[in-house]
Design a protein around this motif. Structure first.
Motif, PDB file in Angstrom:
ATOM      1  N   TYR A   1      89.032  52.187  69.538  1.00 48.28           N
ATOM      2  CA  TYR A   1      88.903  50.573  70.412  1.00 48.28           C
ATOM      3  C   TYR A   1      88.688  51.227  71.918  1.00 48.28           C
ATOM      4  O   TYR A   1      88.633  52.424  72.683  1.00 48.28           O
ATOM      5  N   THR A   2      87.829  50.371  73.064  1.00 48.84           N
ATOM      6  CA  THR A   2      87.889  50.737  74.267  1.00 48.84           C
ATOM      7  C   THR A   2      87.334  49.066  74.481  1.00 48.84           C
ATOM      8  O   THR A   2      87.668  48.230  74.393  1.00 48.84           O
ATOM      9  N   GLY A   3      86.860  49.527  75.913  1.00 47.33           N
ATOM     10  CA  GLY A   3      87.317  48.182  76.776  1.00 47.33           C
ATOM     11  C   GLY A   3      87.919  46.759  76.773  1.00 47.33           C
ATOM     12  O   GLY A   3      89.677  47.783  76.916  1.00 47.33           O
ATOM     13  N   ASP A   4      88.329  45.555  76.291  1.00 47.00           N
ATOM     14  CA  ASP A   4      89.489  44.963  76.302  1.00 47.00           C
ATOM     15  C   ASP A   4      90.344  44.415  75.067  1.00 47.00           C
ATOM     16  O   ASP A   4      89.987  43.927  74.214  1.00 47.00           O
TER      17      ASP A   4
ATOM     18  N   GLY B   1      75.319  61.685  65.163  1.00 46.35           N
ATOM     19  CA  GLY B   1      74.910  60.996  64.169  1.00 46.35           C
ATOM     20  C   GLY B   1      74.959  59.293  65.477  1.00 46.35           C
ATOM     21  O   GLY B   1      75.688  59.969  66.904  1.00 46.35           O
ATOM     22  N   PRO B   2      74.637  58.371  65.467  1.00 44.48           N
ATOM     23  CA  PRO B   2      74.609  57.157  66.527  1.00 44.48           C
ATOM     24  C   PRO B   2      76.183  56.698  66.742  1.00 44.48           C
ATOM     25  O   PRO B   2      76.678  56.792  65.249  1.00 44.48           O
ATOM     26  N   ARG B   3      75.766  56.341  67.943  1.00 41.67           N
ATOM     27  CA  ARG B   3      77.442  55.919  68.155  1.00 41.67           C
ATOM     28  C   ARG B   3      77.167  54.147  68.586  1.00 41.67           C
ATOM     29  O   ARG B   3      76.141  53.634  68.927  1.00 41.67           O
ATOM     30  N   LEU B   4      77.913  53.606  67.509  1.00 42.98           N
ATOM     31  CA  LEU B   4      77.891  52.339  67.647  1.00 42.98           C
ATOM     32  C   LEU B   4      79.610  51.554  68.051  1.00 42.98           C
ATOM     33  O   LEU B   4      80.671  51.897  68.005  1.00 42.98           O
ATOM     34  N   GLN B   5      78.652  50.598  68.485  1.00 42.86           N
ATOM     35  CA  GLN B   5      80.181  49.895  69.123  1.00 42.86           C
ATOM     36  C   GLN B   5      79.718  48.225  68.943  1.00 42.86           C
ATOM     37  O   GLN B   5      78.804  46.912  68.552  1.00 42.86           O
ATOM     38  N   LEU B   6      81.232  47.688  68.708  1.00 44.82           N
ATOM     39  CA  LEU B   6      81.446  46.409  68.323  1.00 44.82           C
ATOM     40  C   LEU B   6      81.930  45.307  69.154  1.00 44.82           C
ATOM     41  O   LEU B   6      82.248  46.140  69.557  1.00 44.82           O
ATOM     42  N   THR B   7      81.461  44.364  69.486  1.00 44.82           N
ATOM     43  CA  THR B   7      81.855  43.749  70.792  1.00 44.82           C
ATOM     44  C   THR B   7      81.851  42.285  69.983  1.00 44.82           C
ATOM     45  O   THR B   7      80.468  41.581  69.770  1.00 44.82           O
ATOM     46  N   THR B   8      83.321  41.545  70.118  1.00 43.87           N
ATOM     47  CA  THR B   8      83.122  40.104  69.141  1.00 43.87           C
ATOM     48  C   THR B   8      84.221  39.416  70.296  1.00 43.87           C
ATOM     49  O   THR B   8      85.328  40.206  70.979  1.00 43.87           O
ATOM     50  N   ASP B   9      84.297  38.375  69.796  1.00 50.09           N
ATOM     51  CA  ASP B   9      85.277  37.587  70.867  1.00 50.09           C
ATOM     52  C   ASP B   9      86.387  38.090  69.683  1.00 50.09           C
ATOM     53  O   ASP B   9      87.235  36.013  69.304  1.00 50.09           O
ATOM     54  N   LEU B  10      86.585  38.104  68.107  1.00 49.02           N
ATOM     55  CA  LEU B  10      87.442  37.812  67.579  1.00 49.02           C
ATOM     56  C   LEU B  10      88.256  39.365  67.767  1.00 49.02           C
ATOM     57  O   LEU B  10      88.301  40.355  67.917  1.00 49.02           O
ATOM     58  N   ASN B  11      89.757  39.417  66.692  1.00 49.31           N
ATOM     59  CA  ASN B  11      89.888  40.058  67.559  1.00 49.31           C
ATOM     60  C   ASN B  11      90.170  41.470  66.097  1.00 49.31           C
ATOM     61  O   ASN B  11      90.065  41.129  64.507  1.00 49.31           O
ATOM     62  N   ILE B  12      90.066  42.851  67.125  1.00 49.14           N
ATOM     63  CA  ILE B  12      89.011  43.715  65.292  1.00 49.14           C
ATOM     64  C   ILE B  12      90.695  44.548  65.010  1.00 49.14           C
ATOM     65  O   ILE B  12      91.563  44.255  65.838  1.00 49.14           O
ATOM     66  N   GLY B  13      90.920  44.664  63.648  1.00 46.78           N
ATOM     67  CA  GLY B  13      91.562  45.728  63.465  1.00 46.78           C
ATOM     68  C   GLY B  13      91.175  46.714  62.677  1.00 46.78           C
ATOM     69  O   GLY B  13      89.571  47.081  62.285  1.00 46.78           O
ATOM     70  N   PHE B  14      92.178  47.589  62.367  1.00 47.89           N
ATOM     71  CA  PHE B  14      90.994  48.893  61.677  1.00 47.89           C
ATOM     72  C   PHE B  14      91.722  49.031  60.133  1.00 47.89           C
ATOM     73  O   PHE B  14      93.084  49.651  60.100  1.00 47.89           O
ATOM     74  N   GLU B  15      91.069  49.425  58.914  1.00 47.89           N
ATOM     75  CA  GLU B  15      91.458  49.849  58.047  1.00 47.89           C
ATOM     76  C   GLU B  15      90.808  50.975  57.541  1.00 47.89           C
ATOM     77  O   GLU B  15      89.611  50.744  56.693  1.00 47.89           O
ATOM     78  N   GLY B  16      90.780  52.337  57.703  1.00 46.29           N
ATOM     79  CA  GLY B  16      90.538  53.262  57.350  1.00 46.29           C
ATOM     80  C   GLY B  16      88.924  53.211  58.086  1.00 46.29           C
ATOM     81  O   GLY B  16      88.960  53.005  59.336  1.00 46.29           O
ATOM     82  N   PRO B  17      88.046  53.509  57.469  1.00 45.01           N
ATOM     83  CA  PRO B  17      86.330  53.753  58.016  1.00 45.01           C
ATOM     84  C   PRO B  17      86.065  51.883  58.150  1.00 45.01           C
ATOM     85  O   PRO B  17      85.433  52.036  58.660  1.00 45.01           O
ATOM     86  N   THR B  18      86.495  51.226  58.348  1.00 38.63           N
ATOM     87  CA  THR B  18      85.955  49.494  57.988  1.00 38.63           C
ATOM     88  C   THR B  18      87.207  48.840  59.360  1.00 38.63           C
ATOM     89  O   THR B  18      88.293  49.048  59.686  1.00 38.63           O
ATOM     90  N   ALA B  19      86.701  48.543  59.889  1.00 37.69           N
ATOM     91  CA  ALA B  19      87.015  47.541  60.931  1.00 37.69           C
ATOM     92  C   ALA B  19      86.415  46.263  60.230  1.00 37.69           C
ATOM     93  O   ALA B  19      86.041  45.162  59.760  1.00 37.69           O
ATOM     94  N   THR B  20      88.104  45.674  60.514  1.00 36.55           N
ATOM     95  CA  THR B  20      88.156  44.345  59.918  1.00 36.55           C
ATOM     96  C   THR B  20      88.343  43.050  61.208  1.00 36.55           C
ATOM     97  O   THR B  20      88.696  43.482  61.719  1.00 36.55           O
ATOM     98  N   ALA B  21      88.529  41.860  60.744  1.00 35.20           N
ATOM     99  CA  ALA B  21      88.984  40.591  61.566  1.00 35.20           C
ATOM    100  C   ALA B  21      89.229  39.612  60.581  1.00 35.20           C
ATOM    101  O   ALA B  21      88.321  39.643  59.860  1.00 35.20           O
ATOM    102  N   ARG B  22      90.253  38.645  60.656  1.00 31.15           N
ATOM    103  CA  ARG B  22      89.985  37.666  60.100  1.00 31.15           C
ATOM    104  C   ARG B  22      90.506  35.957  60.998  1.00 31.15           C
ATOM    105  O   ARG B  22      90.987  36.599  61.784  1.00 31.15           O
ATOM    106  N   THR B  23      89.729  34.965  60.520  1.00 32.61           N
ATOM    107  CA  THR B  23      89.842  33.709  61.348  1.00 32.61           C
ATOM    108  C   THR B  23      89.657  32.718  61.252  1.00 32.61           C
ATOM    109  O   THR B  23      88.480  32.712  60.235  1.00 32.61           O
ATOM    110  N   LEU B  24      90.258  31.576  61.604  1.00 34.43           N
ATOM    111  CA  LEU B  24      90.104  30.126  60.871  1.00 34.43           C
ATOM    112  C   LEU B  24      89.506  29.921  62.054  1.00 34.43           C
ATOM    113  O   LEU B  24      90.009  29.211  63.207  1.00 34.43           O
ATOM    114  N   LEU B  25      88.118  29.059  61.321  1.00 37.71           N
ATOM    115  CA  LEU B  25      87.287  28.731  62.420  1.00 37.71           C
ATOM    116  C   LEU B  25      87.188  27.398  62.117  1.00 37.71           C
ATOM    117  O   LEU B  25      87.262  26.672  60.726  1.00 37.71           O
TER     118      LEU B  25
END
Length: 629
Positions: free
Chosen positions: A154-157, A170-194
């Motif tokens: 995590y970084t930022g907010d 290798g390249p550094r990736l930044q994931l910025t979103t208004d979803l709530n992120i969680g981590f499962e091993g190598p995967t950044a995950t999110a689930r939301t009801l729109l």
């Protein structure tokens, strides 16, 4: 979801910011993205191995979309899903923008398309159109073609900003979103009801340029990106014709395959998508082929896209000058010479097609068509006056003399066969092109002796071809020691090697149409008649089918040309894109995707048909005259 299933090649959507490219599968997964350049190692590579990284956003449990489209005039794609609860639309773009920082107050549109640069952001905007939809996000980078796993933090907010770095370089990736992120091993995950009317955004970035940090900023930058592509397309000249949209999509695709920092254009966005299902005909096409210089310039200029034509011409001229005549057949996007080929044995390949190759050993081959392509490109670039400056004149002299010094030798030919060299017919014709175009340029410069010598050499080459490459039927063959046909000789009338009224031209076009086709679509050659050093069958080469359209127009067979062109246009993907080949029996696309060569040939063919139709209509509209037949 069956993760072992590969989508058909033609079902991928293509994105570009003119520095890198992405492919998005129908289920909403980014399955190809190389960073930071289009020829860099992949970060998402699931198109070549289901465990080599992917980034999916879509409704939970539903993979098949209801509809997909490009926003008109753009390389921004919308995917729509119907679910039992509601409708979801995901809009994807590689952002373009006139700034490299967040500017909430900006309302000023740019002055020109050149004010836009790649923002180094993949933006994905979600919108629930009605009802409510459960949405899943799974972002699993796999750096260096799947060899390096990510380390998320995590970084930022809080939950809304995260970075992934490879376990190595290798390249550094930044994931910025208004979803709530969680981590499962190598995967950044999110689930939301729109719920109806709600939107969310996810931005993946890879440089110091700031991604959007709010939904408002994300939507605005998405609009700017759409405006960029639409403004760019507005500069083109497209005929008022039912096939206009095919020309526009081809123009956008070619622009997307260009590398803006240098002006180069890659042959395709991918490597190792197979020409033969499950076979070994798998190549890396993320490079610039010199032989396509003249075709590229002609297509771009025909559509009024002179800025791109000039950028590409400067790239090729710089390469030609630096090489002092010793041109390779291909180069990297920044002019790199060494494109050493290796196999990625840890990847399974698309539907098991191996090897997966990076680099292309064909760069070491000798191909005689490069000299003619450069001289013809300079001839086209200078327009009807054929005047060149001293720098270009030195290139012309060098390339013509190279052609004249080597045209009697065998080479690997236009198709880069990995068997022994031959006296390929098209290679000889390409050397004739160098001498013929060079003589025109020399005459304008007042170099009369040189012009005469090159003219004489051109006639010698033509006589040699006519003596050795025409069979007893009056048909041009693949090379001097065979009776086999080859689609490359369809270029003979298009290059004015012989007039289209010549019986040998007509015989050749008709022979290829009748004998080198499957379901009316053209093979480049029959593999059982040509020793190319490889095993397996091929599909029909779409570029060759479009060449046949143009050649049919040249010999006055407009109705046949229009019928074939209609069939080819109907064979495009649902998003208007083409791979290198089409299986004539199933209609599946084969080979790297999307393919610049095919879209170049489409522009040539459609323009030829439209021009011939207009000429015919103009003739019919003329008043009757006793002097007219």
């Amino acid at each position: 979801m069956d993760r072992s299933h590969f989508p058909p090649i033609e079902d991928y959507a293509f994105l570009s910011d003119c520095e890198t490219t992405a492919l998005i599968a129908p289920d909403g997964a980014v399955e190809w993205l190389c960073l930071p350049r289009m020829d860099s190692p992949s970060v998402f590579g699931a198109v070549l191995d289901r465990d080599a990284g992917r980034f999916r956003i879509g409704p939970a449990g539903i993979d098949v979309p209801s509809a997909r489209r490009y926003i008109p005039g753009t390389l921004v794609v919308e995917t729509s899903w119907w679910t039992p609860g509601g409708w979801l639309v995901v809009t994807d773009a590689l952002l373009m923008g006139p700034w490299h920082h967040e500017d909430e107050r900006s309302r000023t549109h740019p002055r020109a398309p050149t004010d836009y640069d790649a923002a180094h952001v993949l933006l994905r905007v979600l919108h629930c159109m009605n009802g409510q939809v459960q949405v899943d996000m799974d972002c699993t980078p796999a750096f260096d073609y799947g060899r390096l796993s990510p380390c998320w933090s995590y970084t930022g907010d809080g939950y809304h900003d995260a970075v992934a770095e490879p376990e190595g370089t290798g390249p550094r990736l930044q994931l910025t979103t208004d979803l709530n992120i969680g981590f499962e091993g190598p995967t950044a995950t999110a689930r939301t009801l729109l719920k109806e009317g709600q939107r969310r955004f996810v931005a993946l970035s890879w440089s110091k340029h700031a991604p959007p940090t709010t939904l408002r900023a994300a939507r605005r930058r998405l609009r700017w990106t759409c405006h960029h592509w639409q403004h760019w397309l507005d500069r083109g000249r497209f005929p008022d014709h039912p096939w206009r949209s095919h020309l526009q999509r081809s123009a956008l695709t070619l622009k997307g395959l260009s590398f803006a920092p240098s002006g180069a254009m890659v042959a395709a966005a991918t490597t190792s998508l197979p020409e033969t299902p499950g076979g070994e005909r798998n190549w890396d096409y993320r490079y610039t082929w010199i032989r396509d210089t003249a075709k590229t310039l002609w297509a771009l200029n025909a559509l009024g896209l002179d800025w791109e034509a000039n950028d590409f011409f400067r790239f090729v001229a710089d390469v030609a000058e630096a090489e002092n005549g010793d041109l390779q057949l291909m180069y990297g996007v920044d002019g790199e010479r060494a494109l050493d080929e290796s196999s990625l044995d840890h990847l399974s390949g698309y539907e098991g097609a191996r090897p997966v190759r990076v680099g292309n050993a064909a760069y070491k081959q000798r191909q005689h068509d490069v000299w003619g392509s450069i001289v013809r490109a300079i001839d086209l670039h200078t327009g009807p006056h054929h005047r060149v400056n001293d720098r270009l004149w030195r290139i012309v002299q060098t390339q013509v003399e190279r052609a004249l010094g080597h045209w009697r030798e065998p080479d690997q030919g236009i198709w880069e066969v990995r068997s022994g060299p031959q006296h390929f017919t098209f290679s000889k014709v390409a050397c004739w092109v160098a001498a013929d175009a060079g003589a025109r340029i020399a005459a304008v410069r007042g170099e009369d002796q040189l012009a005469d010598r090159w003219r004489t050499a051109a006639e010698e080459i033509r006589a040699d071809v006519l003596a050795n490459a025409v069979d007893e039927r009056g048909v041009f063959t693949q090379h001097y020691d065979t009776k086999a046909l080859d689609a490359s000789v369809l270029l003979i009338p298009l290059l004015a090697f012989l007039p289209s009224s010549d019986e040998r031209v007509r015989n050749t076009v008709n022979a290829i149409a009748e004998e080198l086709t499957e379901d009316e679509m053209v093979l480049r050659y029959r593999v059982d008649e040509t020793e190319d050093g490889l095993s397996g069958e091929e599909g029909t080469f779409t570029i060759c089918s479009f060449w046949l359209v143009s050649a049919l127009v040249e010999i006055g067979e407009l109705a046949r040309a229009k019928t074939l062109c209609s069939k080819l246009l109907s064979s495009a993907s649902s998003l208007g894109l083409y791979a290198e080949e089409i299986d004539p029996h199933s209609g599946r696309h084969l080979g790297n995707f999307p393919q610049a060569f095919t879209h170049l040939a489409l522009i040539n063919a459609v323009t030829a048909v439209v021009s011939a139709e207009r000429a015919l209509a103009s003739d019919r509209a003329l008043p009757c005259s006793p002097h007219r037949d």
